[in-house]
Design an enzyme around this catalytic site. Structure first.
Site, short mmCIF file in Angstrom:
data_model
loop_
_atom_site.label_atom_id
_atom_site.label_comp_id
_atom_site.label_asym_id
_atom_site.label_seq_id
_atom_site.Cartn_x
_atom_site.Cartn_y
_atom_site.Cartn_z
N PRO A 1 0.90 -1.19 0.17
CA PRO A 1 0.07 -0.09 0.06
C PRO A 1 0.84 1.23 0.04
O PRO A 1 2.02 1.15 0.39
CB PRO A 1 -0.82 0.08 1.48
CG PRO A 1 -0.04 -1.10 2.28
CD PRO A 1 0.87 -1.90 1.28
N ALA B 1 2.12 3.65 3.90
CA ALA B 1 1.62 3.05 4.86
C ALA B 1 3.13 2.65 5.68
O ALA B 1 2.87 1.59 6.50
CB ALA B 1 1.04 1.74 4.50
N SER C 1 7.19 5.75 -1.46
CA SER C 1 7.61 6.73 -2.10
C SER C 1 9.06 6.70 -2.44
O SER C 1 9.54 6.92 -3.60
CB SER C 1 7.47 8.06 -1.49
OG SER C 1 8.40 8.00 -0.20
N ALA C 2 9.85 6.03 -1.66
CA ALA C 2 11.17 5.70 -2.07
C ALA C 2 11.39 4.53 -3.38
O ALA C 2 12.20 4.84 -4.21
CB ALA C 2 12.08 5.08 -0.84
N ASP D 1 14.94 4.91 3.46
CA ASP D 1 13.82 4.32 2.61
C ASP D 1 14.71 4.19 1.18
O ASP D 1 14.39 3.08 0.44
CB ASP D 1 12.76 5.24 2.30
CG ASP D 1 12.01 5.22 3.68
OD1 ASP D 1 12.60 4.59 4.75
OD2 ASP D 1 10.71 5.71 3.79
#
Ligand code: PMV
Length: 309
Positions: free
Chosen positions: A100, A103, A108-109, A148
């Site tokens: 997801p 979360a 995003s990374a 990340d």
């Protein structure tokens, strides 16, 4: 040369096992990659001057990189592509995601790393891919630690200290972990700001808490390498309590930790920025059935991982 994109690229998602938030303040963190969590494909559009389109149905994401668009995902993607001298027009990028978005699993990374790889190609140095991803991560999160992007690009289990090259941790015997999305959305930047405020307001109390989180990352690494799920659980319970004391848990995450412990987990904690996002729980030994069933009864869909596999 005309900017172009490669056909395919992918990146890992991540689960922070220990040290989230503390890593922003120079402490170590331990994280594991989830391979192939985001896969992107690029094809040329009929109109070479049409704004580049990005479609990721799993995240309900459909956008065009129109100059001046304030949508954070559009801005982040445009900045990553510009950093890589990639095209902003004439391409359609479609994506599949097995995690997801927003979360705490590094969506995003994973997006910015795979986008950088589409532009830089499969032979690009990992450091260049991470640098490009960080350009996008700054749009999303302000001043991210970089953990990340490093895990999204490298995968495996990493020990990370801000500003230093990450170290790969080899885990002789993979250890099972259950990850449960709370379904509660939150902003990483807001959560990071909470910890900054706690440190400003109560420096003598909050700084030692942040250091304790760093120590859980060190002790957690030893426990993971030893395959000691009892200690991983104890350290997770401790870390969750400290994160809650710093103000980054929430009722939904506390409740999920209670459910996990009642279902026989050796311990549980929030992962990532908290305030929503996901919880992680360590089953005793390798049997995660009871744990998974306890969450399934509540209508939740846990992800089952083998850390170090
Ligand atoms: O955005 P998330 O939920 O994956 O959390 C990122 C981890 C933090 O330590 C909270 C922030 C950072 O930049 O390391």
């Amino acid at each position: 040369m005309k900017p172009t994109l490669h056909e395919h690229a992918s990146a890992c998602a991540k689960v922070i096992l220990f040290g989230e938030h503390a890593v922003v303040h120079g402490q170590p963190a331990l994280a594991a990659g989830l391979p192939g969590a985001v896969k992107l494909h690029a094809q040329p559009l009929g109109d070479a001057r049409a704004p580049l389109r990005i479609s990721i149905p799993a995240w309900d994401l459909e956008l065009s990189l129109v100059p001046g668009d304030e949508h954070p995902v559009a801005r982040a993607c445009a900045e990553v592509l510009a950093h890589c001298d990639g095209p902003l027009q004439g391409w359609h990028v479609t994506g599949e995601a097995t995690i997801p978005a927003r979360a705490g699993l590094g969506s995003s990374a994973a997006l910015t790393v795979s986008l950088a790889r589409l532009a830089l190609g499969p032979d690009a140095a990992i450091t260049d891919v991470v640098e490009a991803s960080m350009v996008g991560e700054r749009v999303f999160h302000g001043t991210p630690s970089g953990i990340d992007s490093e895990v999204a690009a490298r995968g495996g289990v990493l020990r990370f200290v801000r500003g230093s090259a990450p170290q790969t941790v080899s885990v002789p015997q993979p250890v099972r972990l259950v990850v449960v999305p709370s379904g509660v959305a939150r902003s990483t930047a807001d959560q990071v700001a909470r910890v900054h405020r706690a440190i400003e307001r109560w420096p003598l109390l909050a700084r030692p808490l942040v250091e304790v989180l760093g120590r859980t990352a060190e002790q957690g690494e030893h426990a993971l390498v030893a395959g000691d799920t009892a200690r991983l659980g104890e350290l997770s319970d401790l870390a969750h309590g400290v994160l809650a004391a710093l103000g980054v848990s929430c009722a939904a995450l506390d409740e999920l930790c209670h459910v996990a412990r009642a279902a026989g987990a050796s311990g549980a904690k929030l992962t990532g920025a908290g305030g929503g996002g996901c919880m992680i729980a360590w089953p005793h030994g390798s049997d995660d059935e009871a744990l998974v069933a306890a969450f399934a009864r509540r209508g939740l869909v846990p992800l089952r991982l083998e850390v170090g596999a």
